[in-house]
Design an enzyme around this catalytic site. Structure first.
Site, short mmCIF file in Angstrom:
data_model
loop_
_atom_site.label_atom_id
_atom_site.label_comp_id
_atom_site.label_asym_id
_atom_site.label_seq_id
_atom_site.Cartn_x
_atom_site.Cartn_y
_atom_site.Cartn_z
N GLU A 116 8.76 15.79 15.89
CA GLU A 116 9.14 15.74 14.48
C GLU A 116 8.30 16.76 13.69
O GLU A 116 7.08 16.76 13.79
CB GLU A 116 8.91 14.34 13.92
CG GLU A 116 9.41 14.19 12.49
CD GLU A 116 9.15 12.79 11.92
OE1 GLU A 116 8.04 12.27 12.12
OE2 GLU A 116 10.06 12.26 11.26
N CYS A 176 12.90 11.19 7.04
CA CYS A 176 12.88 10.67 8.40
C CYS A 176 14.16 11.02 9.13
O CYS A 176 14.15 11.20 10.34
CB CYS A 176 12.66 9.17 8.40
SG CYS A 176 13.84 8.29 7.37
N GLU A 219 9.53 1.17 10.66
CA GLU A 219 10.55 2.21 10.41
C GLU A 219 9.86 3.55 10.57
O GLU A 219 9.05 3.93 9.73
CB GLU A 219 11.11 2.08 8.99
CG GLU A 219 11.86 0.79 8.71
CD GLU A 219 13.17 0.70 9.45
OE1 GLU A 219 13.58 1.68 10.10
OE2 GLU A 219 13.78 -0.37 9.39
N LYS A 264 0.85 -1.19 0.00
CA LYS A 264 0.00 0.00 0.00
C LYS A 264 0.88 1.24 0.00
O LYS A 264 1.51 1.59 1.00
CB LYS A 264 -0.93 0.07 1.22
CG LYS A 264 -2.00 1.15 0.97
CD LYS A 264 -2.63 1.69 2.21
CE LYS A 264 -1.99 2.93 2.75
NZ LYS A 264 -2.02 4.11 1.87
P1 NAD Z 1 1.94 8.12 7.86
O1 NAD Z 1 2.21 7.36 9.09
O2 NAD Z 1 0.90 9.16 7.85
O3 NAD Z 1 1.54 7.12 6.66
C1 NAD Z 1 2.36 6.01 6.32
C2 NAD Z 1 1.50 5.03 5.56
O4 NAD Z 1 0.52 4.49 6.44
C3 NAD Z 1 0.73 5.64 4.39
O5 NAD Z 1 0.71 4.72 3.32
C4 NAD Z 1 -0.66 5.82 4.98
O6 NAD Z 1 -1.68 5.87 4.01
C5 NAD Z 1 -0.78 4.58 5.84
N1 NAD Z 1 -1.79 4.66 6.89
C6 NAD Z 1 -2.44 5.75 7.36
N2 NAD Z 1 -3.28 5.40 8.36
C7 NAD Z 1 -3.18 4.06 8.50
C8 NAD Z 1 -3.78 3.11 9.38
N3 NAD Z 1 -4.68 3.47 10.30
N4 NAD Z 1 -3.41 1.83 9.28
C9 NAD Z 1 -2.47 1.45 8.38
N5 NAD Z 1 -1.88 2.29 7.52
C10 NAD Z 1 -2.22 3.59 7.57
O7 NAD Z 1 3.34 8.70 7.41
P2 NAD Z 1 3.63 9.68 6.20
O8 NAD Z 1 3.08 11.02 6.54
O9 NAD Z 1 3.24 9.03 4.92
O10 NAD Z 1 5.23 9.70 6.24
C11 NAD Z 1 5.93 10.50 7.10
C12 NAD Z 1 6.43 9.73 8.31
O11 NAD Z 1 7.18 8.61 7.88
C13 NAD Z 1 7.36 10.56 9.15
O12 NAD Z 1 7.10 10.35 10.51
C14 NAD Z 1 8.72 10.01 8.78
O13 NAD Z 1 9.71 10.23 9.73
C15 NAD Z 1 8.42 8.57 8.57
N6 NAD Z 1 9.46 7.94 7.76
C16 NAD Z 1 10.28 7.02 8.33
C17 NAD Z 1 11.31 6.43 7.58
C18 NAD Z 1 12.25 5.40 8.17
O14 NAD Z 1 12.81 4.63 7.41
N7 NAD Z 1 12.45 5.34 9.47
C19 NAD Z 1 11.46 6.78 6.24
C20 NAD Z 1 10.59 7.74 5.70
C21 NAD Z 1 9.59 8.29 6.46
#
Ligand code: NAD
Length: 490
Positions: free
Chosen positions: A383, A285, A251, A177
């Site tokens: 963050e 991130c 992650e 997804k």
């Molecule tokens: P997010 O948590 O909002 O979304 C991540 C994914 O989860 C998306 O595909 C989203 O549609 C899905 N999602 C949303 N609600 C959900 C639910 N209830 N159940 C399951 N899936 C759901 O994150 P984002 O805004 O897309 O990305 C930014 C975040 O990701 C930041 O916190 C960033 O630090 C983190 N990030 C971490 C890494 C790493 O490798 N550690 C890398 C990149 C980004």
């Protein structure tokens, strides 16, 4: 909405329209225009899981000769390189990242697939010493099965490939997804997987919002979850996974410190600080969002940072000369601005940026530097995921170690010093998953990547990443006769 491209889900090797007909738009954060529409139907997850299960159980993916699986993975990598410009263009259109970075990322994918393809024929069990002469005991490393992979919008293809490499090498199949903000390139990747000869059902992509993610995390027929995203979402995922006892790799986000000692190479350190926070408009991130600068050099460094932040070229992310693009969405921009306001309310001084660019308007938050804050302030603890650097000073190594480790996150840290012993001392004591010394933001398929504390658990990349998608089966063979009381275990 003329010229809007419509994409269906990718299930069992073909595009499949959502049964409910539900769709969602995806827009270009630079122009604000909707450029594509994708499926948004959580019921499609069931179909995708069934396809992935069939592809796993009935083969040939998990059972084909390792070198053949490797060949198909490498072919996929080659096709992604062939089409890197198309993929990078779609990614920049979706999330507003500068084309230089999306192109470099698209061209890097082949390396990740090649590295993990090289592991397919090195997945080996062990012969265990026999407790009695007539037994043969050995282990096999077998794939976990069907994986659910949920990824964010900031580096959609790269972060997806970090997961695909090891799970495909292990012989797993997957339901992906992508983020609702950047749904298209995962579909493009799946099409190329099919062109490469990867069998139908091995890679399935279901687009949509939170309800699709929730349907994946709570699906009882998924054997392993791998998630990259924010902490609050991860808690939903982990709770849903716990209901089915589905193991997960998480992650998550960070609030990574960059530490500058007075003996550092000032020019390199300034560049490292700027790139660490303003690359991808701070939407990474590993953004180095907390700077701790030794008090002897603080004024000079802050002056340099402010000058350079003011010179960064903001604009159309598809132009090669652009250095910083927009925030990926209106929500993201609003969140960044509200966190800057909170910093101001808590006594912070905005010495650069702090506002939406007056000429570019819309989603461009100018590179922002904030001083007069400390570890108690929200801008130092939370963050932002935007171009906002909080700058603080310190007197000595012990003090800065305490300050740097005083965070709920533990993703990464940067240390700038010319004292080699101090660099390694800091690396040992920083409570984070990655330490960069006199450099920042390097990643590689060979180097394990993942956070400590609230930054998650499990690793992407490196040999360790493969383990997440394998499990160990122990086989006992009695070679001759009954040698013990079958009613007694031991
Ligand atoms: P997010 O948590 O909002 O979304 C991540 C994914 O989860 C998306 O595909 C989203 O549609 C899905 N999602 C949303 N609600 C959900 C639910 N209830 N159940 C399951 N899936 C759901 O994150 P984002 O805004 O897309 O990305 C930014 C975040 O990701 C930041 O916190 C960033 O630090 C983190 N990030 C971490 C890494 C790493 O490798 N550690 C890398 C990149 C980004």
């Amino acid at each position: 909405m003329s010229g809007v491209e419509v994409f269906d889900n990718w299930i069992d090797g073909a595009f499949v329209a959502p049964a409910s007909g539900a769709r969602m738009p995806t827009s270009n954060p630079y122009s604000g225009e909707v450029w594509a529409e994708v499926a948004d139907d959580p019921d499609a997850v069931d179909d995708a899981v069934r396809a992935a299960r069939r592809a796993f159980e009935d083969g040939p993916w998990a059972t084909m000769p390792a070198r053949e699986r490797a060949r198909l993975m490498r072919t996929l990598g080659e096709l992604l390189t062939r089409d890197a410009d198309v993929l990078a263009g779609a990614e920049t259109r979706d999330n507003g990242k500068i084309i230089r970075e999306t192109t470099a990322q698209a061209k890097s994918l082949e390396g990740y697939l090649d590295y993990f393809a090289g592991m397919t024929d090195k997945i080996i069990g062990q012969q265990i010493p026999s407790p009695a002469p007539n037994f043969l005991v050995y282990t096999e490393r077998v794939p976990k099965g069907v994986v659910g992979a949920i990824v964010p919008w900031n580096s959609p293809l790269a972060l997806l490939t970090w997961k695909l490499g090891p799970l495909l090498a292990a012989g797993c199949t997957v339901v992906v997804k992508p983020s609702d903000i950047t749904p298209v390139t995962a579909l493009m990747l799946a099409e190329r997987a099919s062109e490469a000869g990867i069998p139908p059902g091995v890679i399935n992509v279901v687009t949509g919002g939170a309800s699709v993610g929730a349907a994946i995390s709570s699906h009882p027929d998924i054997d392993k979850l791998t998630f990259t995203g924010g902490g609050p979402t991860a808690k939903h995922v982990a709770r849903a996974a716990a209901e089915n006892l589905t193991p997960a790799v998480l992650e998550l986000g960070g609030k990574s410190p960059q530490i500058l000692f007075a003996d550092a190479d000032i020019e390199a350190a300034t560049n490292g600080l700027l790139a660490g926070i303003f690359a991808a408009s701070g939407q990474t991130c590993v953004a180095g969002s907390r700077a701790y600068i030794h008090e002897d050099i603080a004024d000079e460094i802050i002056g340099r940072l402010v000058d350079r932040a003011g010179q960064l070229v903001l604009g159309d992310p598809s132009e090669l000369t652009t250095e910083m693009g927009p925030a990926a969405s209106d929500e993201q921009r609003d969140r960044i601005l509200s966190m800057i306001d909170a910093a101001r309310d808590e006594g912070g001084t905005i010495v650069a940026g702090g506002v939406v660019d007056p000429e570019l308007g819309g989603r461009f938050v100018r590179p922002t530097i904030i001083t007069n804050v400390d570890n108690r302030c929200s801008i130092v603890r939370d963050e932002v995921f935007g171009p906002v650097l909080a700058v603080m000073t310190f007197r000595d190594e012990d003090e800065v170690l305490k300050l740097a480790n005083d965070s709920e996150y533990g993703l990464a840290a940067g240390v700038w010093t010319n004292d080699i012993r101090r660099g390694h001392r800091m690396a040992r004591k920083l409570n984070v998953g990655t330490v960069w010394i006199n450099t920042y933001r390097n990643v590689s398929y060979m180097a394990p990547f993942g956070g400590f504390k609230q930054s998650g658990y499990g690793k992407d990349n490196g040999i360790e990443a493969l383990d997440a998608f394998l499990q160990t089966k122990t086989v006992w063979v009695e070679l001759e006769g009954i040698t013990r009381d079958p009613f007694v275990v031991g």
